[in-house]
Enzyme design. Structure first.
Site, PDB file in Angstrom:
ATOM      1  CB  THR A  20      -0.933   0.022   1.223  1.00 43.54           C
ATOM      2  OG1 THR A  20      -0.141  -0.081   2.419  1.00 43.54           O
ATOM      3  CG2 THR A  20      -1.905  -1.138   1.179  1.00 43.54           C
ATOM      4  CB  CYS A  21       4.239   2.083   1.230  1.00 51.81           C
ATOM      5  SG  CYS A  21       4.015   1.610   2.958  1.00 51.81           S
ATOM      6  CG  PHE A  22       6.068   1.614  -2.573  1.00 52.85           C
ATOM      7  CD1 PHE A  22       6.805   2.785  -2.492  1.00 52.85           C
ATOM      8  CD2 PHE A  22       6.336   0.590  -1.676  1.00 52.85           C
ATOM      9  CE1 PHE A  22       7.807   2.921  -1.546  1.00 52.85           C
ATOM     10  CE2 PHE A  22       7.340   0.733  -0.724  1.00 52.85           C
ATOM     11  CZ  PHE A  22       8.080   1.898  -0.660  1.00 52.85           C
TER      12      PHE A  22
END
Length: 916
Positions: A883-885
């Site tokens: 989810t960070c990227f």
């Protein structure tokens, strides 16, 4: 510019004006002087050359003949006695030198025509007139009579009227044929000329009249004057009194009276509009080219008068712009490419008071023209943007056609607000001032780290001088005449390199030498402005990180480069609010550090995804009705502050901090505030119209009361100044809007007062304590941000909540592929086929699974930049995500059914780092 050629031109012009024996040839296409041989000029170079030529000529005659003022003190004027006697050739050379150093020009100057004691011209279409007794010769000669308003050079010698034919260009008609001796245009005159043109198919008289009026500001400002009505029974005394009152209004220094004086006794905007509507009946090819040239000349003359001589009357300048922009669509590219940029260039030199007058006039008398003016400026900007290949060395900020049109659009922007529904500026929230907590160590070393100087003071955008002059604020615009989003220019917004524009924006604030579109935020989309806000916030984060490291170097404090929150999932609200409260109390500036969240007992590095989940969980719990801080409106699906909440002010302050941190860290929240919350956050109190989306049932009921005209209102509504509403538990609460309100009935006389007091209590007074604490927390994070200068309340809502447009076709177009997948892979085709068939709720779950948020980013899903990567061959594993990227790891399943089964399980049951 070639100085030698200009000297020759000026010399030839002088010889022509001083000699009566030389006649101008009838066809002089080979001549180099555009004054002697009228040619079709095109392009910016020719425009600049013509303007320069006019100035040089004015210096030339000022040196030779003077200005006629016996007390003149200009050393470059013959009338002052300080200038030495010059020959024509010496004067021509000196004039060029004076042009380059922008020497002083006298207020008045002789026209470049033979000086005569009497000059009588025929007002008909004839090109000849009788001129008697020139200063150079006593012989009576028949000379060509050329209006000084239309040509730069004198054309002497016998001349006859050319026959109206198609082979005579409009430019020649415009520049060489005789005119109407400076008589201003009227509505009747336009009707007459148009009828004549339509009947005879000869456009020359119409072209001449338009050309003469539209080339000189002094003539154009006297066109379409309002007729003064005089009562035949009142006699001369009454007429004289009316004239005196008219002059008194015109000389008034009061801004409102100035507007009335321009629109009332002088310029008749409606007459001008009717005349141009009638002109539109004539085929535009008859006059469009000539009118473009005339408007270009008008703009050049206005620029000279406004920038150099500074002798132009402000009211005349305003009237010229109003008339010029009432001109109908000319249907030719030269207008957009030549005339309109020239008008924008002239408008740049309008003083602030003149810009304010123009905005008020457009708002009061030209509402129907605002759409046309705006569309024309948008066409100019769009045309330039899509047809120009900008580079890092020539940015769109360097393109004067675009920047000057944007500056003129600002006047239209304010006029649009004034033309709509405006609320009084008394409905403003009290400003909240956060104590300055600058770090001494950081300040001492700022010169070593220029980047951190942004933190030293509130270097936000200063108030716009035009907005101050007009006393207008976007928050007061309840309903603009045209929707605000019509001012967005998407091609421009997509073209701008925001890193460069942001740098210009910060430079513009300090020294005003760079153009930045962020200073004109009405033209940029919310997505583009949000990128500028992102740069602003990131630089502040790096600044705070640097100060923290400097503290560690000198041993003043342990390094704290980030705002680190460590929370438990089971106690996320308690943990988060306690830690944020400690930070706010000890050093509020730490709130401007980059946020890093850690869930206790879970492994993971927060590169953005963990923070998104943290905010998502916090919002879910805070706005839960069981928590009791907010109430839910079932009809509108919005939340509102609970006026009877048991929570302390500190709790609401911390909620405001959470909202500010979300914007500061570029995270979208799933909150459902009514629009009035964002208006109040920006500094505008709630009013009756805000009830429309806060409680539409109540709003409609009160609106019916306002519209009811019957004399029996008291019996029909039976409403007193005591109101009743329910608390969070459904219990009725009574409140008197006035003392003894239960005994004061609402009548036709006081119903408006009742409605205003009712709305003020519900939206402001009843939640004053809770909202003030909430807003204070919000301001603690955003006080140094240009948020209020760049974004309107509805745009702030988009920043917080994201876009409401769930267009997954856009997401598909913007998605990138990795690990062996392409857009033609069968698994990818099956994936999008499944996604497009999902209901909205499942699409939200997919966004939550892949990005950590179920909200659409500002600008739509095309700005999400999803990456789908191949995660091995067919297997029984579920899809996973970073989810960070925004990366979705998708195995290459052997069938579409298996892909759908695994995908639905993954998005439906996953949360955090494990399966629930």
């Amino acid at each position: 510019m070639n100085s030698k050629s200009e000297t020759d031109e000026a010399s030839r012009g002088n010889e022509a004006s001083s000699s009566n024996n030389n006649s101008a040839p009838s066809n002089c296409e080979d001549q180099s002087s555009p004054g002697i041989c009228p040619a079709e000029n095109s392009g910016q170079d020719n425009m600049k050359r013509a303007a320069a030529k006019q100035l040089i000529e004015r210096y030339f005659y000022q040196l030779l003949d003077g200005c006629g003022n016996s007390s003149c003190d200009n050393q470059y004027c013959a009338s002052s006695g300080q200038a030495r006697n010059l020959t024509p050739n010496e004067a021509a050379a000196e004039a060029i030198k004076l042009f380059y150093k922008e020497a002083r020009l006298c207020d008045t100057h002789p026209n470049k025509v033979p000086r005569t004691e009497a000059n009588t011209c025929d007002s008909s279409a004839s090109t000849t007139c009788s001129t008697s007794k020139t200063k150079e010769s006593t012989d009576n000669k028949e000379e060509t009579c050329e209006s000084p308003n239309m040509s730069l050079e004198l054309q002497e010698g016998p001349s006859t009227k050319p026959e109206a034919s198609q082979d005579i260009s409009q430019q020649e008609d415009f520049k060489t044929l005789s005119h109407n001796n400076g008589a201003p245009l009227t509505e009747d005159r336009i009707y007459q000329l148009c009828d004549e043109c339509l009947q005879t198919k000869a456009p020359q008289p119409l072209i001449r009249a338009l050309g003469e009026a539209f080339t000189q500001p002094a003539i154009l400002a006297r066109c379409f004057q309002k007729k003064v009505r005089r009562d035949s029974n009142s006699g001369e005394g009454s007429s004289s009194q009316a004239d005196k009152e008219s002059k008194a209004m015109c000389s008034s220094t009061d801004p409102d009276k100035d507007v009335d004086s321009v629109a009332g006794p002088e310029l008749d905007v409606e007459s001008c509009r009717r005349a141009f509507q009638y002109l539109a009946k004539v085929p535009s090819e008859y006059y469009s080219s000539a009118l473009v040239t005339a408007l270009t000349t008008l703009a050049e003359n206005m620029e000279i008068d406004l920038r150099i001589t500074k002798k132009m009357n402000v009211d005349d300048a305003v009237k010229c712009f109003i008339i010029a922009f009432e001109v109908p669509d000319l249907g030719c590219s030269d207008y957009l490419e030549i005339a309109l940029p020239a008008l924008c260039h002239a408008a740049e030199h309008l003083p602030t008071k003149a810009q304010a007058k123009l905005a008020r006039m457009w708002a009061a008398h030209c509402k129907d023209s605002l759409q046309h003016i705006l569309e024309t400026l948008q066409q100019l900007i769009t045309l330039r943007v899509i047809s120009t290949n900008y580079t890092r060395h020539f940015q769109v900020q360097d393109d004067e056609s675009v920047t000057l049109a944007t500056k003129l659009m600002k006047i239209v922007y304010y006029a649009n607000m004034l033309a709509g529904v405006m609320e009084p500026n008394t409905l403003r929230e009290e400003p909240i001032v956060i104590a300055n907590q600058l770090d001494p160590l950081g300040d001492a070393l700022d010169h070593l780290y220029p980047l951190s100087s942004m933190k030293k003071a509130n270097q936000t955008q200063p108030d716009d001088p035009l907005a101050i002059e007009l006393d207008v604020n976007v928050l007061d615009a309840r309903k603009p005449y045209l929707p605000f989003d019509e001012f967005y220019n998407e091609p421009l917004s997509d073209t701008i390199e925001m890193d460069i524009d942001f740098a210009n924006y910060k430079t513009e604030i300090t020294n005003g030498k760079k153009f930045a579109f962020l200073k004109y935020p009405f033209i940029l989309t919310a997505a583009t402005k949000s990128l500028g806000l992102y740069y602003e916030n990131r630089i502040r984060m790096y600044s705070e990180r640097r100060v923290s490291l400097l503290h560690a170097v000198v041993g003043a404090a342990p390094p704290m480069p980030f705002l680190r929150l460590k929370v438990r999932r089971s106690h996320i609200i308690d943990d988060a609010l306690v830690e944020l409260e400690m930070v706010a109390m000890e050093r509020a500036l730490d709130l401007k550090k980059q946020l890093v969240v850690e869930f206790e007992g879970e492994q993971g590095v927060d590169e953005g995804g963990v923070s998104k989940e943290f905010f998502h969980l916090v919002v879910d719990q805070i706005f839960n009705p069981d928590y009791g801080m907010f109430t839910h409106h079932v009809d509108t699906h919005t939340v509102w502050f609970n006026p009877t909440s048991f929570e302390t002010e500190a709790q609401f302050t911390l909620i405001g901090i959470v909202l500010g941190l979300a914007i500061y860290n570029n995270i979208i929240l799933a909150v459902n505030f009514p629009m009035v919350v964002y208006r109040k956050l920006m500094g505008k109190k709630g009013s009756f119209e805000d009830l429309a989306d806060w409680n539409p049932v109540l709003y409609n009921g009160l609106k019916d009361m306002l519209e009811y005209e019957g004399c029996d209102l008291e019996e029909v509504y039976y409403q007193t100044f005591r109101i009743c509403y329910q608390d969070v538990f459904g219990n009725p609460i009574f409140h008197d809007l006035k003392e003894n309100g239960d005994s004061i009935f609402v009548t036709q006389e006081n119903k408006k007062e009742f409605v205003e007091m009712y709305a003020d209590y519900l939206l402001n007074k009843s939640v004053e304590t809770q909202f003030a604490a909430f807003r204070r927390g919000f301001v603690m994070v955003t006080d140094e941000s240009p948020l209020g200068a760049l974004f309107r309340p509805e745009e702030v809502e988009t920043l917080v909540c994201g876009s409401k447009n769930f267009d997954f076709n856009e997401l598909e177009k913007s998605t990138e592929y990795d690990g062996g997948y392409t857009s033609e892979s069968q698994t990818i085709k099956d994936f999008w086929s499944i996604v497009h068939s999902l209901p909205l709720e499942d699409k939200r779950k997919l966004l939550q699974f892949t990005t950590g948020s179920d909200r659409v980013p500002v600008g739509g899903l095309s700005h999400l930049k999803l990456v789908i990567a191949r995660n091995g061959p067919d297997c029984d594993r579920l899809p996973t995500a970073h989810t960070c990227f925004n990366v979705l790891l998708l195995p290459e399943y052997e069938s579409k059914d298996k892909l759908e089964d695994r995908l639905m399980k993954a998005i439906s049951y996953s949360k955090g780092f494990g399966m629930l």
